[in-house]
Design a protein around this motif. Sequence first.
Motif, PDB file in Angstrom:
ATOM      1  N   THR A   1      74.627  66.930 -37.717  1.00 37.81           N
ATOM      2  CA  THR A   1      75.052  68.077 -36.912  1.00 37.81           C
ATOM      3  C   THR A   1      75.705  67.627 -35.618  1.00 37.81           C
ATOM      4  OG1 THR A   1      73.305  69.479 -37.833  1.00 37.81           O
ATOM      5  CG2 THR A   1      74.278  70.173 -35.737  1.00 37.81           C
TER       6      THR A   1
ATOM      7  N   ASP B   1      78.380  77.437 -24.632  1.00 41.57           N
ATOM      8  CA  ASP B   1      78.448  78.450 -25.690  1.00 41.57           C
ATOM      9  C   ASP B   1      78.747  77.796 -27.039  1.00 41.57           C
ATOM     10  OD1 ASP B   1      77.847  80.625 -24.115  1.00 41.57           O
ATOM     11  OD2 ASP B   1      79.948  81.121 -23.692  1.00 41.57           O
ATOM     12  N   ARG B   2      79.758  76.935 -27.070  1.00 38.68           N
ATOM     13  CA  ARG B   2      80.172  76.303 -28.329  1.00 38.68           C
ATOM     14  C   ARG B   2      79.067  75.445 -28.929  1.00 38.68           C
ATOM     15  NH1 ARG B   2      86.257  73.956 -27.088  1.00 38.68           N
ATOM     16  NH2 ARG B   2      87.394  75.927 -27.244  1.00 38.68           N
ATOM     17  N   LEU B   3      78.318  74.776 -28.063  1.00 39.17           N
ATOM     18  CA  LEU B   3      77.298  73.843 -28.528  1.00 39.17           C
ATOM     19  C   LEU B   3      75.903  74.467 -28.560  1.00 39.17           C
ATOM     20  CD1 LEU B   3      78.612  70.712 -26.621  1.00 39.17           C
ATOM     21  CD2 LEU B   3      78.785  71.157 -29.053  1.00 39.17           C
ATOM     22  N   GLN B   4      75.864  75.784 -28.406  1.00 41.46           N
ATOM     23  CA  GLN B   4      74.608  76.543 -28.501  1.00 41.46           C
ATOM     24  C   GLN B   4      73.562  76.013 -27.509  1.00 41.46           C
ATOM     25  OE1 GLN B   4      73.586  76.337 -32.678  1.00 41.46           O
ATOM     26  NE2 GLN B   4      75.082  77.894 -33.227  1.00 41.46           N
ATOM     27  N   LEU B   5      73.993  75.807 -26.290  1.00 40.76           N
ATOM     28  CA  LEU B   5      73.118  75.277 -25.248  1.00 40.76           C
ATOM     29  C   LEU B   5      72.929  76.252 -24.078  1.00 40.76           C
ATOM     30  CD1 LEU B   5      74.556  71.645 -25.104  1.00 40.76           C
ATOM     31  CD2 LEU B   5      72.270  72.264 -25.905  1.00 40.76           C
ATOM     32  N   GLN B   6      73.563  77.384 -24.144  1.00 39.85           N
ATOM     33  CA  GLN B   6      73.556  78.306 -23.011  1.00 39.85           C
ATOM     34  C   GLN B   6      72.134  78.664 -22.541  1.00 39.85           C
ATOM     35  OE1 GLN B   6      75.311  79.513 -20.131  1.00 39.85           O
ATOM     36  NE2 GLN B   6      76.923  79.689 -21.682  1.00 39.85           N
TER      37      GLN B   6
ATOM     38  N   ARG C   1      73.542  66.862 -27.727  1.00 34.16           N
ATOM     39  CA  ARG C   1      74.574  67.895 -27.609  1.00 34.16           C
ATOM     40  C   ARG C   1      75.027  68.048 -26.162  1.00 34.16           C
ATOM     41  NH1 ARG C   1      72.584  73.234 -30.133  1.00 34.16           N
ATOM     42  NH2 ARG C   1      70.527  72.284 -30.197  1.00 34.16           N
TER      43      ARG C   1
ATOM     44  N   GLN D   1      69.085  68.191 -28.834  1.00 33.12           N
ATOM     45  CA  GLN D   1      69.631  69.007 -27.744  1.00 33.12           C
ATOM     46  C   GLN D   1      70.213  68.127 -26.648  1.00 33.12           C
ATOM     47  OE1 GLN D   1      66.054  71.212 -26.939  1.00 33.12           O
ATOM     48  NE2 GLN D   1      66.692  72.984 -28.172  1.00 33.12           N
TER      49      GLN D   1
END
Length: 247
Positions: free
Chosen positions: A182, A130-135, A152, A149
């Motif tokens: 980023t 969730d935090r790393l926008q990978l869900q 991350r 990606q």
Amino acid sequence: MKNVLVCRGITKSYGSGDLVEQVLKRVDLEFSQGQASVLVGPSGSGKTTLLSILGCLLAPSNGELLVENNPVNFSDKSSLTEVRRQKLGFIFQQAQLLPFLTIDDNLSVIGRNAGMTQPDIDQRVNKLLDRLQLQPLRHKYPSQLSGGQRQRVAIARALLHRPSIVLADEPTAALDWNTGKTVVELLLEQARIENAVLVVVTHDTRMLPLFDRILSIADGLLVERQQTAATENTFYTETNLDHPPGF
């Protein structure tokens, strides 16, 4: 702040007889809990060698490394494995994810190796994704992700078991500037949330203002610099790094 990682008189040499090359020369360093340090220097200066010793991947020729006040026994492979699994998170230049596992499984295996319970692993994986926008990518394979990606995911993997020490060797080398920045900002954010020691090797001087502490290494000798704009210019002059500050 307590010291989590300590180097005492660390040296590293290669070769023998008249052909000995001393890559590190009596490095004395202390890394405090929650501190973010960047290590810079020209190619061949000993940056990766030092990071590999800090990560218990390479034994020093002389000197002592302490992790949470405990001396590391580099001759005991089982204890080294235990330290790496429990205390360390390492991010390499390339993400080095297992290609035959999904992103979810690449992360979960780290938790299992560290002895975490399955509910804790599941909660931790969900939180980091969730935090790393990978869900949305959790069931994909590494080959289906972009370079940013994958990096991350490598950050999530390094932080999954809540290590007290996070090390990164040129984590932005294969990325463009915006993606690289980023990635580093995400790494810094997550390491600080976990109150972990963070040490990053980079050639890119544009990253320096993001860190608490700047360490410069050349000819095996390590010097700490003050975090100022003038210092950044000094680094570029002294170490012939790839890009001038602000480029």
